[in-house]
Enzyme design. Structure first.
Site, short mmCIF file in Angstrom:
data_model
loop_
_atom_site.label_atom_id
_atom_site.label_comp_id
_atom_site.label_asym_id
_atom_site.label_seq_id
_atom_site.Cartn_x
_atom_site.Cartn_y
_atom_site.Cartn_z
N GLU A 171 0.81 -1.22 0.00
CA GLU A 171 0.00 0.00 0.00
C GLU A 171 0.84 1.27 0.00
O GLU A 171 0.37 2.35 -0.34
CB GLU A 171 -0.96 0.01 1.20
CG GLU A 171 -0.31 0.11 2.57
CD GLU A 171 0.21 -1.23 3.08
OE1 GLU A 171 0.75 -1.27 4.20
OE2 GLU A 171 0.05 -2.24 2.35
N GLU A 214 9.59 -8.74 -6.43
CA GLU A 214 10.96 -8.28 -6.17
C GLU A 214 11.27 -8.36 -4.68
O GLU A 214 10.36 -8.32 -3.84
CB GLU A 214 11.15 -6.86 -6.70
CG GLU A 214 10.89 -6.78 -8.21
CD GLU A 214 11.17 -5.42 -8.82
OE1 GLU A 214 11.99 -4.65 -8.24
OE2 GLU A 214 10.59 -5.12 -9.88
N TYR A 215 12.55 -8.49 -4.37
CA TYR A 215 13.04 -8.63 -2.98
C TYR A 215 12.43 -9.87 -2.32
O TYR A 215 12.07 -9.86 -1.14
CB TYR A 215 12.75 -7.36 -2.16
CG TYR A 215 13.47 -6.16 -2.69
CD1 TYR A 215 14.83 -5.98 -2.46
CD2 TYR A 215 12.80 -5.20 -3.46
CE1 TYR A 215 15.51 -4.88 -2.97
CE2 TYR A 215 13.47 -4.11 -3.98
CZ TYR A 215 14.82 -3.96 -3.72
OH TYR A 215 15.49 -2.87 -4.24
N MET A 277 15.29 -7.25 -16.22
CA MET A 277 15.19 -5.82 -15.86
C MET A 277 16.59 -5.21 -15.85
O MET A 277 17.15 -4.88 -14.80
CB MET A 277 14.46 -5.67 -14.53
CG MET A 277 13.00 -6.09 -14.61
SD MET A 277 12.01 -5.72 -13.16
CE MET A 277 12.62 -6.95 -12.01
N THR A 278 17.13 -5.05 -17.07
CA THR A 278 18.52 -4.64 -17.24
C THR A 278 18.64 -3.12 -17.22
O THR A 278 18.94 -2.48 -18.23
CB THR A 278 19.08 -5.23 -18.54
OG1 THR A 278 18.05 -5.20 -19.56
CG2 THR A 278 19.53 -6.66 -18.34
N TYR A 279 18.39 -2.56 -16.04
CA TYR A 279 18.54 -1.13 -15.80
C TYR A 279 18.68 -0.91 -14.31
O TYR A 279 18.59 -1.85 -13.52
CB TYR A 279 17.36 -0.34 -16.37
CG TYR A 279 16.02 -1.03 -16.33
CD1 TYR A 279 15.30 -1.15 -15.14
CD2 TYR A 279 15.47 -1.57 -17.49
CE1 TYR A 279 14.07 -1.78 -15.12
CE2 TYR A 279 14.24 -2.21 -17.47
CZ TYR A 279 13.54 -2.31 -16.28
OH TYR A 279 12.33 -2.95 -16.25
N GLU A 280 18.91 0.34 -13.93
CA GLU A 280 19.09 0.76 -12.54
C GLU A 280 20.47 0.45 -11.97
O GLU A 280 20.62 0.28 -10.77
CB GLU A 280 17.99 0.19 -11.63
CG GLU A 280 16.64 0.86 -11.80
CD GLU A 280 16.61 2.31 -11.34
OE1 GLU A 280 16.48 2.57 -10.13
OE2 GLU A 280 16.72 3.21 -12.22
N TRP A 402 10.71 0.23 -19.83
CA TRP A 402 10.21 0.86 -18.60
C TRP A 402 10.57 2.34 -18.69
O TRP A 402 11.74 2.68 -18.64
CB TRP A 402 10.83 0.23 -17.34
CG TRP A 402 10.36 0.96 -16.13
CD1 TRP A 402 10.99 1.97 -15.47
CD2 TRP A 402 9.11 0.75 -15.45
NE1 TRP A 402 10.21 2.43 -14.43
CE2 TRP A 402 9.06 1.70 -14.40
CE3 TRP A 402 8.03 -0.11 -15.65
CZ2 TRP A 402 7.96 1.78 -13.53
CZ3 TRP A 402 6.95 -0.02 -14.79
CH2 TRP A 402 6.92 0.90 -13.74
#
Length: 425
Positions: A171, A214-215, A277-280, A402
């Site tokens: 939330e 994720e995580y 997710m090949t970024y960040e 993204w």
């Protein structure tokens, strides 16, 4: 297609003469906010029409496509000035075909928030195979409603397959390992959630499903793969593929909260496709660097290919950059910028854009009104070309952006020039 890097003294008029193309073509393809404000180091995409059609009374995109053995959607891609609409007039010149040929085929996905600007959505839908509204959350076994009707309807009308996106976002808008853990330890909740996903997909017209947890805790890795297996089995009778969005790992035992609960080997057996997710690498709280440096992206792809087939993989592509205050100190946070805004910021601050050949990414530094120095990394036509070449070199199934909410006209021109975009409807 050529990509010109602006040099001191360049003007759009001079570039049109240099490359032998109409100035109007450069303006339309690059959608420059102000063509008089070219930044040294900025990219300009140059395309060479091979076949054009001059609109006559009674013509439509469909009739022109029929006449030239192509599709109306390809005409929309070739003519970004149409902004995704069949609104043409007599005397208008429509590009039917360009001299350059695509290197290969990709399925193109993009994530979008329900609040996306409707004009921007219309502009970019012709370049997509899939559209993924972000995101369905869940509370125990129930999906939390998402106001996604406008996006799903627009996708279906454009023959773009909508993708139901499920995440463990809580939330507060954060990815929650606890939320995932509670679901993964309760098979009854999983079954009810799967039924809710199927019901929602049927009601709203979703064609694919994408799970982005994720995580995940290390001890939940196997349970997560088992959940994906159950979901895929439930989706198979309706023909809906299942995608898992994955943290960008470079080895099986990679440490870190983002990676330890994601087992590429198990997930490869559990899903139809995976989005890397090949970024960040460059991120809000870290030091200035490319968001998606190409050597690191390649490492992820090469590791993923030890567990997945190329035909299972989507390459993640960032549609954004960051502006960091300097000097960097832990705790200082960057601000997100879109790629068009980054170039405008360079113009405003009289900064030349540089290009890092190793990471294949543009960047620049500037000084703000208070005398503080900043460093900006973002994406341009060159960096997008490099990423698409990587996906094509490794014969990957697709690319996933993204996200769609930020304008980046050059991206779609480069994509259209390099790629045959698959239709998944």
């Amino acid at each position: 297609m050529d990509i010109h890097v602006v040099q001191p003294g360049d003007t759009i008029y001079q570039l049109a003469q240099q490359y032998g193309v109409p100035m109007e073509r450069l303006l339309q393809d690059n959608q420059l906010p102000d063509p008089s404000q070219l930044v040294v180091g900025q990219t300009i995409v140059v395309q060479y029409p091979e076949l054009t059609h001059t609109v006559r009374a009674g013509d439509s995109l469909y009739s022109i496509a029929q006449m030239h053995n192509t599709t109306a959607v390809q005409l929309l891609r070739n003519n970004p000035s149409l902004h995704g609409r069949d609104l043409i007039y007599p005397g208008q010149v429509i590009v039917v075909r360009y001299a350059s040929r695509p290197r290969g085929a990709l399925t193109v996905n993009a994530y979008a928030y329900p609040s996306i600007d409707r004009g921007l959505l219309r502009d970019t839908l012709p370049y997509l195979s899939l559209l993924t509204p972000f995101t369905y959350r869940f509370d125990e076994e129930n999906l939390i409603p998402l106001r996604d009707e406008t996006l799903v309807t627009a996708a279906l009308q454009s023959r773009v397959a909508p993708v139901l996106h499920l995440s463990n976002v809580d939330e507060r808008g954060q990815f929650s390992s606890e939320l995932a853990h509670e679901l993964l330890e309760d098979k009854d909740d999983q079954e009810e959630l799967i039924e809710s996903i199927l019901r929602t997909a049927n009601q709203k017209g979703y064609q694919w499903v994408d799970v982005d947890f994720e995580y995940i805790r290390a001890e939940d890795a196997e349970a997560y793969a088992q959940f994906l297996t159950r979901l895929r089995q439930a989706l198979t009778p309706s023909g809906r593929p299942l995608v898992a969005a994955l943290a960008p790992k470079t080895s099986a035992g990679q440490p870190g909260r983002l990676y330890e609960g994601i087992d590429y080997h198990l997930i490869a057996q559990a899903v139809d496709f995976a989005l890397l997710m090949t970024y960040e690498w460059g991120y809000l709280g870290g030091p200035p660097m490319a968001v998606a440096p190409l050597p690191q992206v390649r490492q992820v792809v090469e590791y993923a290919l030890t567990e997945f087939s190329p035909g299972q993989l989507f390459l993640g592509i960032p549609n954004y950059g960051y502006d960091w205050p300097l000097p960097y100190r832990p705790g200082n946070r960057a601000v997100s910028v879109n790629n068009v805004e980054a170039v405008r910021r360079a113009w405003d601050r009289r900064a030349a854009i540089r290009y890092d050949q190793q990471t294949q990414a543009p960047w620049f530094r500037y000084v703000d009104d208070k005398g503080a120095e900043h460093e900006v990394w973002f994406e341009d036509a060159r960096s997008i070309q490099a990423k698409l070449n990587l996906a094509l070199d490794y014969c990957l199934y697709g690319a996933g952006y993204w996200n769609l909410d930020r304008p980046f006209p050059q991206n779609w021109v480069v994509l259209n020039a390099m790629v045959n975009i698959r239709n998944e409807m």
